[in-house]
Design an enzyme around this catalytic site. Sequence first.
Site, PDB file in Angstrom:
ATOM      1  N   SER A  12       0.803  -1.215   0.000  1.00  0.00           N
ATOM      2  CA  SER A  12       0.000   0.000   0.000  1.00  0.00           C
ATOM      3  C   SER A  12       0.838   1.268   0.000  1.00  0.00           C
ATOM      4  O   SER A  12       0.298   2.365   0.060  1.00  0.00           O
ATOM      5  CB  SER A  12      -0.908  -0.001   1.205  1.00  0.00           C
ATOM      6  OG  SER A  12      -0.108  -0.145   2.340  1.00  0.00           O
TER       7      SER A  12
ATOM      8  N   THR B 210      -1.433   3.664   4.042  1.00  0.00           N
ATOM      9  CA  THR B 210      -0.586   4.862   4.021  1.00  0.00           C
ATOM     10  C   THR B 210       0.358   4.844   5.197  1.00  0.00           C
ATOM     11  O   THR B 210      -0.014   4.360   6.265  1.00  0.00           O
ATOM     12  CB  THR B 210      -1.476   6.122   4.212  1.00  0.00           C
ATOM     13  OG1 THR B 210      -2.251   6.290   3.040  1.00  0.00           O
ATOM     14  CG2 THR B 210      -0.687   7.378   4.467  1.00  0.00           C
TER      15      THR B 210
ATOM     16  N   THR C 250       1.843   7.059   0.046  1.00  0.00           N
ATOM     17  CA  THR C 250       0.903   5.952  -0.151  1.00  0.00           C
ATOM     18  C   THR C 250       0.770   5.596  -1.633  1.00  0.00           C
ATOM     19  O   THR C 250       1.063   6.425  -2.502  1.00  0.00           O
ATOM     20  CB  THR C 250      -0.493   6.362   0.380  1.00  0.00           C
ATOM     21  OG1 THR C 250      -1.363   5.240   0.359  1.00  0.00           O
ATOM     22  CG2 THR C 250      -1.118   7.471  -0.451  1.00  0.00           C
TER      23      THR C 250
ATOM     24  N   ARG D 201      -7.197   9.037  -9.712  1.00  0.00           N
ATOM     25  CA  ARG D 201      -7.759   9.370  -8.397  1.00  0.00           C
ATOM     26  C   ARG D 201      -6.628   9.716  -7.421  1.00  0.00           C
ATOM     27  O   ARG D 201      -5.614   9.035  -7.330  1.00  0.00           O
ATOM     28  CB  ARG D 201      -8.551   8.176  -7.856  1.00  0.00           C
ATOM     29  CG  ARG D 201      -9.167   8.400  -6.465  1.00  0.00           C
ATOM     30  CD  ARG D 201      -8.299   7.850  -5.359  1.00  0.00           C
ATOM     31  NE  ARG D 201      -8.918   7.970  -4.027  1.00  0.00           N
ATOM     32  CZ  ARG D 201      -8.258   7.794  -2.893  1.00  0.00           C
ATOM     33  NH1 ARG D 201      -6.986   7.483  -2.898  1.00  0.00           N
ATOM     34  NH2 ARG D 201      -8.871   7.918  -1.730  1.00  0.00           N
ATOM     35  N   VAL D 202      -6.831  10.802  -6.682  1.00  0.00           N
ATOM     36  CA  VAL D 202      -5.855  11.208  -5.674  1.00  0.00           C
ATOM     37  C   VAL D 202      -6.578  11.282  -4.334  1.00  0.00           C
ATOM     38  O   VAL D 202      -7.690  11.798  -4.251  1.00  0.00           O
ATOM     39  CB  VAL D 202      -5.250  12.591  -6.045  1.00  0.00           C
ATOM     40  CG1 VAL D 202      -4.395  13.134  -4.906  1.00  0.00           C
ATOM     41  CG2 VAL D 202      -4.430  12.490  -7.329  1.00  0.00           C
ATOM     42  N   GLY D 203      -5.948  10.753  -3.309  1.00  0.00           N
ATOM     43  CA  GLY D 203      -6.566  10.763  -1.984  1.00  0.00           C
ATOM     44  C   GLY D 203      -6.117  11.947  -1.150  1.00  0.00           C
ATOM     45  O   GLY D 203      -5.645  12.963  -1.677  1.00  0.00           O
ATOM     46  N   ASP D 204      -6.262  11.805   0.144  1.00  0.00           N
ATOM     47  CA  ASP D 204      -5.894  12.881   1.068  1.00  0.00           C
ATOM     48  C   ASP D 204      -4.397  12.973   1.316  1.00  0.00           C
ATOM     49  O   ASP D 204      -3.872  14.029   1.668  1.00  0.00           O
ATOM     50  CB  ASP D 204      -6.585  12.654   2.416  1.00  0.00           C
ATOM     51  CG  ASP D 204      -6.193  11.310   3.016  1.00  0.00           C
ATOM     52  OD1 ASP D 204      -6.057  10.317   2.255  1.00  0.00           O
ATOM     53  OD2 ASP D 204      -6.000  11.220   4.242  1.00  0.00           O
TER      54      ASP D 204
ATOM     55  N   THR E 274      -4.958   8.518   7.963  1.00  0.00           N
ATOM     56  CA  THR E 274      -4.980   7.296   7.165  1.00  0.00           C
ATOM     57  C   THR E 274      -6.430   6.842   7.026  1.00  0.00           C
ATOM     58  O   THR E 274      -7.264   7.197   7.851  1.00  0.00           O
ATOM     59  CB  THR E 274      -4.096   6.212   7.812  1.00  0.00           C
ATOM     60  OG1 THR E 274      -4.082   5.051   6.999  1.00  0.00           O
ATOM     61  CG2 THR E 274      -4.586   5.845   9.202  1.00  0.00           C
TER      62      THR E 274
ATOM     63  N   GLY F 145      -9.547   8.516   2.053  1.00  0.00           N
ATOM     64  CA  GLY F 145      -9.081   9.887   1.880  1.00  0.00           C
ATOM     65  C   GLY F 145     -10.167  10.886   1.540  1.00  0.00           C
ATOM     66  O   GLY F 145     -10.083  12.055   1.922  1.00  0.00           O
TER      67      GLY F 145
HETATM   68  C1  SD4 Z   1      -6.051   7.383   0.407  1.00  0.00           C
HETATM   69  N1  SD4 Z   1      -5.704   7.842   2.744  1.00  0.00           N
HETATM   70  O1  SD4 Z   1      -5.519   7.286  -0.683  1.00  0.00           O
HETATM   71  C2  SD4 Z   1      -5.221   7.090   1.627  1.00  0.00           C
HETATM   72  C3  SD4 Z   1      -5.214   5.626   1.869  1.00  0.00           C
HETATM   73  C4  SD4 Z   1      -4.961   5.232   3.263  1.00  0.00           C
HETATM   74  O2  SD4 Z   1      -5.125   3.675   4.914  1.00  0.00           O
HETATM   75  O3  SD4 Z   1      -4.534   5.943   4.077  1.00  0.00           O
HETATM   76  N2  SD4 Z   1      -5.274   4.072   3.671  1.00  0.00           N
HETATM   77  O4  SD4 Z   1      -7.233   7.678   0.549  1.00  0.00           O
END
Ligand code: SD4
Length: 344
Positions: free
Chosen positions: A85, A204, A222, A232-235, A255, A258
Amino acid sequence: MFNRRKFIKATAISAALFSMGKKSMANGITIPKAKNIKKPIVISTWDFGVAANADAWKILSKSGNALDAVEQGVWVPEADETNQSVGYGGLPDRDGKVTLDACIMDHLGNCGAVLALEHIMHPISVARKVMEKTPHVILAGDGALQFALEQGFKKENLLTPASEKAWKEWLKTAKYNPVINIENKLYDKAAPQKLPGNQYNHDTIGMLALDSNGNLSGACTTSGMAYKLHGRVGDSPIIGAGLYIDNEVGGATSTGVGEEVIRNVGSFLVVELMRQGYSPEDACKEAVMRIIKKKPETAKNIQVGFLALNKNGEYGAYAIQKGFSYAVCDEEKQDLVIKGKSYY
Ligand code: SD4
């Protein structure tokens, strides 16, 4: 007509408000200094934070700076192919591409981030270069890759046979099915492929460090949600969402899913709550409660966890679901894992 009595009353009220404002600003600007500040210290998300903290500690224990420590620390999971991950070996997106998100922030408020970066093993170091070598904060996609190559990073294939196998398995149903606390399940070194492909979803490492000079830095990196839509982009690489540092107050990272963290600007919120006097754990709890209050039905089935460290070296965490863990390393404890408290 000019009414003197009204004017005096209004002036008195605004003077009172102004002085209240000044007072609350003065009170709110820093948290009270503890007598014994616990430093240096490094904390990071999930059990696999232990190994990452150990590398960060090599720098912190020699009076190194927090920025170098967090960068080196998160290199560990980035290069660990069994960690599916983060970085190399990360699970790919829906199209079979490993796209990485990372950001870094220092005690001066400098920050850098890369979004949906492919082919580079250590996106955190590219994020640091964005911070140090460009006037920008964020580079994304092909532009981020182009910049990384110009900076001398090596282009590599990050899709390991194990992650490719899991993706092909997932393609059979191609159902997006988030599993709560997949993070710890993924990090089962004894049997990293134990779970069927369609159950992997996200993970993450977020790391926060306070160095011996009392300066804070943070890093977050991550491969994001497995089998996400391409692009796609997360937090995690979004300053204020996945990571935030304010050297007067503390730092926070997150984590989990996101999208919910971005909607609530989670890490910034945690830091601002600490500024108002909340303990790290209470600040994380309040940020989690915002997510739950806004979307109670969604929150029942997802995980989001926040982790925070303040200027005094005090730390805490809180998550929606049980099972969120974090690792702590300071002079007394080198490989401590703490189970964070949770709403459910
Ligand atoms: C996301 N927050 O891409 C990240 C993934 C993550 O535990 O933290 N997973 O949304």
